[in-house]
Design a protein around this motif. Structure first.
Motif, PDB file in Angstrom:
ATOM      1  N   GLY A  74       0.792  -1.216   0.000  1.00 24.89           N
ATOM      2  CA  GLY A  74       0.000   0.000   0.000  1.00 24.89           C
ATOM      3  C   GLY A  74       0.826   1.269   0.000  1.00 24.89           C
ATOM      4  N   GLN A  75       2.120   1.145   0.281  1.00 27.90           N
ATOM      5  CA  GLN A  75       3.004   2.317   0.309  1.00 27.90           C
ATOM      6  C   GLN A  75       3.200   2.856  -1.107  1.00 27.90           C
ATOM      7  OE1 GLN A  75       6.764   1.381   2.095  1.00 27.90           O
ATOM      8  NE2 GLN A  75       7.594   3.449   1.891  1.00 27.90           N
ATOM      9  N   SER A  76       3.230   4.174  -1.243  1.00 27.18           N
ATOM     10  CA  SER A  76       3.431   4.812  -2.537  1.00 27.18           C
ATOM     11  C   SER A  76       4.880   5.267  -2.654  1.00 27.18           C
ATOM     12  CB  SER A  76       2.492   6.005  -2.701  1.00 27.18           C
ATOM     13  OG  SER A  76       2.693   6.634  -3.948  1.00 27.18           O
ATOM     14  N   LEU A  77       5.547   4.867  -3.720  1.00 30.97           N
ATOM     15  CA  LEU A  77       6.938   5.223  -3.951  1.00 30.97           C
ATOM     16  C   LEU A  77       7.053   6.122  -5.175  1.00 30.97           C
ATOM     17  CD1 LEU A  77       8.675   1.749  -3.424  1.00 30.97           C
ATOM     18  CD2 LEU A  77       8.296   3.561  -1.732  1.00 30.97           C
ATOM     19  N   LYS A  78       7.849   7.193  -5.044  1.00 35.29           N
ATOM     20  CA  LYS A  78       8.078   8.108  -6.152  1.00 35.29           C
ATOM     21  C   LYS A  78       9.206   7.584  -7.039  1.00 35.29           C
ATOM     22  CE  LYS A  78       9.169  11.387  -3.437  1.00 35.29           C
ATOM     23  NZ  LYS A  78       9.658  12.693  -2.930  1.00 35.29           N
ATOM     24  N   LEU A  79       9.064   7.795  -8.322  1.00 36.05           N
ATOM     25  CA  LEU A  79      10.109   7.434  -9.270  1.00 36.05           C
ATOM     26  C   LEU A  79      10.872   8.678  -9.721  1.00 36.05           C
ATOM     27  CD1 LEU A  79       8.234   4.801 -11.473  1.00 36.05           C
ATOM     28  CD2 LEU A  79       9.661   4.415  -9.462  1.00 36.05           C
ATOM     29  N   TYR A  80      10.974   9.626  -8.812  1.00 42.56           N
ATOM     30  CA  TYR A  80      11.640  10.887  -9.113  1.00 42.56           C
ATOM     31  C   TYR A  80      12.079  11.521  -7.794  1.00 42.56           C
ATOM     32  CZ  TYR A  80       7.019  12.553  -7.741  1.00 42.56           C
ATOM     33  OH  TYR A  80       5.845  12.774  -7.061  1.00 42.56           O
ATOM     34  N   PRO A  81      13.081  12.384  -7.838  1.00 44.60           N
ATOM     35  CA  PRO A  81      13.563  13.020  -6.605  1.00 44.60           C
ATOM     36  C   PRO A  81      12.731  14.230  -6.217  1.00 44.60           C
ATOM     37  CG  PRO A  81      14.897  13.717  -8.443  1.00 44.60           C
ATOM     38  CD  PRO A  81      13.920  12.715  -8.992  1.00 44.60           C
ATOM     39  N   GLY A  82      12.787  14.588  -4.952  1.00 41.97           N
ATOM     40  CA  GLY A  82      12.158  15.818  -4.478  1.00 41.97           C
ATOM     41  C   GLY A  82      10.652  15.766  -4.505  1.00 41.97           C
TER      42      GLY A  82
END
Length: 261
Positions: A89-97
Motif C-alpha cells: 500500500g506504500q506509494s513510492l516516487k520514481l523521481y527526486p524531491g
C-alpha cells in the motif's frame, strides 16, 4: 627485580591476548568485497510525477528493476534507509524531491498579418541513427549463465527484449554470470516467472528469469559459475533462460559483455 619481571610478563601477556582477540574478531566478520569498477555510478533517469504502489511480496530491488531505475536512487528519492523495508500500500516516487503538478504553459500561435506572404514550412531535418556506445568496463569478467542456442536478442528501447534468451532443457543448470549477492529471489515480477537478481557492484546487476526452480535465497553470497537455478518455462512458452545485465538500473546488451563462443 622479581616484581619488575612479573610486571613485564603481565604486560606481554595482555598485549598477546589483545592481539589474539583482534585477530579472532577479524576472522569472525564476513566482509563482502564488491568487484572493483572503473566506472562511477550515474543517477537513474527519473520519471517526474510517476509513482508505484507497493504490492504484497514486493521488494525495493524488485520495484527498481521493474521500473528501470537504480535501487540506490529509488531509496534516496523516498527516504528509505537500509535494509530497505517497504510495506503493501506504500506509494513510492520514481523521481527526486517534491514535484507538484504545474499547469502546462500553452503557446498560442501568432495571429496572421494581413497581406503577409505565407512561406512554405521547410522540411524537417533528417535524423541519422545514433551509433551504439561502446560498452562500459564493469571491472570484472562475465561468463555465460547457461549452455544452449541463442533464440532472442537484446533490442534497445523494446520493453519485451531487454536481454537475451537461451534455449535449453527443463532442469538444466543456470549459473551466476559473476560474483555477487542475491538481492531478489521470487516470482513477483510479471513476465519473468521464477526470477533471480544478483548484485555484482553498486552499478551492476544481472537477472535470470523463467526458471523451474530457484536454488538460492536473498542475501546469499554467490560465486561466478555457481548453480543458482534450474532452467524452466515459468512465465514463458518454452524451456529457456531469459538473461539481463543492467548498469545503473538500465538494461544493456549482454552480448557486449559475455565472452564470444
Amino acid at each position: 627485580m622479581t616484581t619488575t619481571l612479573r610486571s613485564g610478563n603481565r604486560m606481554t601477556r595482555a598485549l598477546l591476548i589483545g592481539f589474539a582477540v583482534a585477530m579472532l574478531g577479524a576472522c569472525s566478520t564476513t566482509v563482502v568485497r564488491e568487484p572493483s569498477s572503473s566506472s562511477t555510478r550515474k543517477p537513474s533517469q527519473a520519471k517526474p510525477g510517476a509513482t508505484v504502489r507497493v504490492q504484497r511480496g514486493d521488494t525495493l530491488f524488485g520495484i527498481a528493476f521493474r521500473n528501470g531505475v537504480d535501487v540506490n536512487d529509488l531509496a534516496r528519492w523516498n527516504g528509505i534507509a537500509p535494509p530497505y523495508t517497504i510495506y503493501p500500500g506504500q506509494s513510492l516516487k520514481l523521481y527526486p524531491g517534491s514535484v507538484g503538478s504545474r499547469p502546462t504553459a500553452t503557446t498560442k500561435p501568432p495571429k496572421p498579418v494581413t497581406g503577409a506572404t505565407t512561406r512554405p514550412t521547410p522540411p524537417a531535418p533528417v535524423t541519422r541513427p545514433v551509433a551504439t556506445p561502446a560498452p562500459v568496463n564493469a571491472g570484472f569478467s562475465w561468463r555465460w549463465p547457461a549452455e544452449g542456442h541463442l533464440i532472442g536478442r537484446f533490442v534497445a528501447g523494446d520493453a519485451t527484449k531487454q536481454g537475451i534468451d537461451i534455449a535449453g532443457s527443463s532442469g538444466q543448470a543456470v549459473r551466476a554470470a559473476a560474483d555477487g549477492v542475491v538481492v531478489y529471489s521470487g516470482a513477483g515480477l510479471v513476465g519473468y516467472g521464477e526470477l533471480i537478481i544478483i548484485k555484482h557492484s553498486e552499478a551492476w546487476l544481472s537477472a535470470y528469469g523463467h526458471n523451474r526452480k530457484r536454488l538460492v535465497n536473498e542475501g546469499q553470497n554467490i560465486k561466478a559459475g555457481q548453480q543458482i537455478a534450474e532452467m524452466g518455462s515459468s512465465g514463458a512458452s518454452r524451456e529457456m533462460l531469459h538473461f539481463e545485465i543492467r548498469h545503473n538500473g538500465k538494461p544493456v546488451d549482454p552480448l557486449q559483455y559475455l565472452p564470444a563462443r
